[in-house]
Motif scaffolding. Structure first.
Motif, mmCIF file in Angstrom:
data_model
loop_
_atom_site.group_PDB
_atom_site.id
_atom_site.type_symbol
_atom_site.label_atom_id
_atom_site.label_comp_id
_atom_site.label_asym_id
_atom_site.label_seq_id
_atom_site.Cartn_x
_atom_site.Cartn_y
_atom_site.Cartn_z
ATOM 1 N N LEU A 126 -49.932 94.228 78.657
ATOM 2 C CA LEU A 126 -50.430 92.981 79.235
ATOM 3 C C LEU A 126 -50.413 91.864 78.197
ATOM 4 C CD1 LEU A 126 -51.652 91.495 81.623
ATOM 5 C CD2 LEU A 126 -53.902 92.372 80.947
ATOM 6 N N LEU A 127 -50.807 92.189 76.968
ATOM 7 C CA LEU A 127 -50.834 91.191 75.899
ATOM 8 C C LEU A 127 -49.455 90.602 75.661
ATOM 9 C CD1 LEU A 127 -52.470 89.804 73.614
ATOM 10 C CD2 LEU A 127 -51.812 91.712 72.146
ATOM 11 N N SER A 128 -48.451 91.445 75.570
ATOM 12 C CA SER A 128 -47.108 90.939 75.284
ATOM 13 C C SER A 128 -46.517 90.199 76.474
ATOM 14 C CB SER A 128 -46.179 92.073 74.838
ATOM 15 O OG SER A 128 -46.055 93.064 75.836
ATOM 16 N N MET A 129 -46.913 90.571 77.691
ATOM 17 C CA MET A 129 -46.404 89.864 78.866
ATOM 18 C C MET A 129 -46.884 88.418 78.906
ATOM 19 S SD MET A 129 -46.749 92.758 81.876
ATOM 20 C CE MET A 129 -45.868 94.323 81.728
ATOM 21 N N VAL A 130 -48.180 88.211 78.623
ATOM 22 C CA VAL A 130 -48.752 86.874 78.775
ATOM 23 C C VAL A 130 -48.732 86.071 77.479
ATOM 24 C CG1 VAL A 130 -50.241 87.639 80.656
ATOM 25 C CG2 VAL A 130 -51.143 87.630 78.316
ATOM 26 N N ASP A 131 -48.325 86.711 76.369
ATOM 27 C CA ASP A 131 -48.411 86.009 75.088
ATOM 28 C C ASP A 131 -47.180 86.220 74.216
ATOM 29 O OD1 ASP A 131 -49.851 84.448 73.085
ATOM 30 O OD2 ASP A 131 -50.082 86.340 72.007
ATOM 31 N N ALA A 132 -47.029 87.411 73.659
ATOM 32 C CA ALA A 132 -46.067 87.603 72.567
ATOM 33 C C ALA A 132 -44.620 87.377 72.980
ATOM 34 C CB ALA A 132 -46.235 89.008 71.976
ATOM 35 N N SER A 133 -44.263 87.664 74.235
ATOM 36 C CA SER A 133 -42.853 87.594 74.614
ATOM 37 C C SER A 133 -42.421 86.194 75.017
ATOM 38 C CB SER A 133 -42.586 88.555 75.780
ATOM 39 O OG SER A 133 -43.256 88.102 76.942
#
Length: 355
Positions: A126-133
């Motif tokens: 979830l973190l990478s979906m909404v932020d890191a990517s």
């Protein structure tokens, strides 16, 4: 869900992403394909992804050990060597399948190998979906200092497939939720208010919440791709949050925090600072503190923890001319960047967090 057009690359959602990926592979004459995973996504996510791939290209899987402690230049060197040994060239394609560590590190590896080869991000947390990517930031840590080495470079596309979330433990889901809360606090009060009572959220509609979070970040990044101005708003909660995360990462007497766990604390602390500076009301601060603490466990800070955390602030990438710069909220849904904060006020914020 509609495709979101970012700066020079598309963000696809669910099955539409794989259709676009396979069309992209047909239309571009890549020499070979490398999929970068960590030990978790190799086991949990790669078997879900591979059946979607339609290509006759040679596919090589490159795995590294999961964990923030492996997001460093040494891991990059290992992967660069593997790419070289396996015959990667400037027409190779890298697909980063994983969470923020994989997309950050994999993007950096691809951006620097032979002065840059194409890469695609498929975030699985979830973190990478909404932020890191989203946003074109790629990089690695320098020792315990977060994201000190890196580049701005855009992926060819991003595919957000929420089915990967079924592989996540609850603490990883909560970690990603922190960035979603942040997007509401800095940009969209109505979005923030959707999280005031988690029990009332219909998680059948969670894809829509993720979509809105991605859209918010993309809107901000599109206005300011290289973080000269409004993109600094995304650092709310991160100035203190990153210092806390780094301190807990390097201290063998502490349990390592997930990124979102540290940012949750950072948002409470920086909301207190916003309140003390009369940027938000006391009721707004209490709402923020109560909501975040209802989702995340309290982090225990001892008296001798605070000074080392403050010392880490000097390494924050947002600092200019030796001055620590904060992004503070000016009412829920609005932001004020480039704010100087004295140590005494930071200590007051920690004291209030612990009370």
């Amino acid at each position: 869900m509609q495709t979101i057009q970012a700066s020079n690359y598309p963000i696809y959602f669910n099955e539409k992403g794989y259709e676009a990926l396979n069309l992209h592979l047909k239309e571009n004459k890549y020499s070979n394909l490398f999929i970068i995973v960590d030990s978790n996504t190799n086991e949990e996510c790669l078997p879900l992804f591979l059946p979607y791939l339609e290509t006759e290209l040679t596919i090589e899987i490159i795995e590294f050990e999961a964990g923030e402690e492996n997001k460093n230049i040494e891991t990059c060197v290992q992967i660069w060597n593997v790419l070289t040994e396996l015959g990667a060239d400037r027409k190779s394609l890298v697909i980063n399948l994983g969470g923020g560590v994989v997309t950050d590190l994999g993007g950096f590896v691809a951006s620097t190998f032979k002065r840059g080869i194409d890469f695609i991000n498929i975030p699985t947390t979830l973190l990478s979906m909404v932020d890191a990517s989203v946003g074109g930031k790629n990089g690695v840590d320098l020792g315990n200092l977060k994201n000190q080495i890196g580049v701005f470079n855009l992926p060819t596309m991003v595919i957000v497939d929420t089915n990967y979330l079924e592989t996540l433990p609850q603490n990883e889901m909560r970690s990603g939720l922190a960035e979603m809360l942040k997007h509401g606090l800095i940009y969209d009060k109505a979005y923030w208010e959707q999280f005031l009572d988690l029990k009332a959220i219909d998680f059948a509609d969670f894809d829509e919440l993720i979509y809105r979070s991605v859209a918010i970040k993309n809107e901000i990044v599109t206005l300011d791709p290289t973080e000269k101005n409004i993109r600094k708003s995304l650092n709310f909660g991160h100035t203190l949050g990153h210092a806390i995360e780094s301190y807990f990462l390097e201290n063998e007497n502490k349990t390592t925090l997930l990124h979102g766990e540290a940012i949750a604390v950072g948002m409470i602390l920086e909301s207190y600072i916003s309140f003390d500076k009369d940027l938000i009301s006391e009721s707004e601060y209490i709402q923020i503190k109560t909501t975040i603490k209802s989702i995340f466990d309290d982090i225990i800070f001892l008296e001798n923890d605070i000074d080392p955390i403050l010392e880490l602030l000097i390494h924050d990438k947002k600092n200019e001319y030796g001055t620590i710069q904060f992004a503070l909220i000016e009412g829920i849904g609005k932001i004020k960047i480039n704010q100087s904060v004295e140590n005494e006020l930071i200590l007051k914020a920690f004291s209030d967090y612990k009370s």
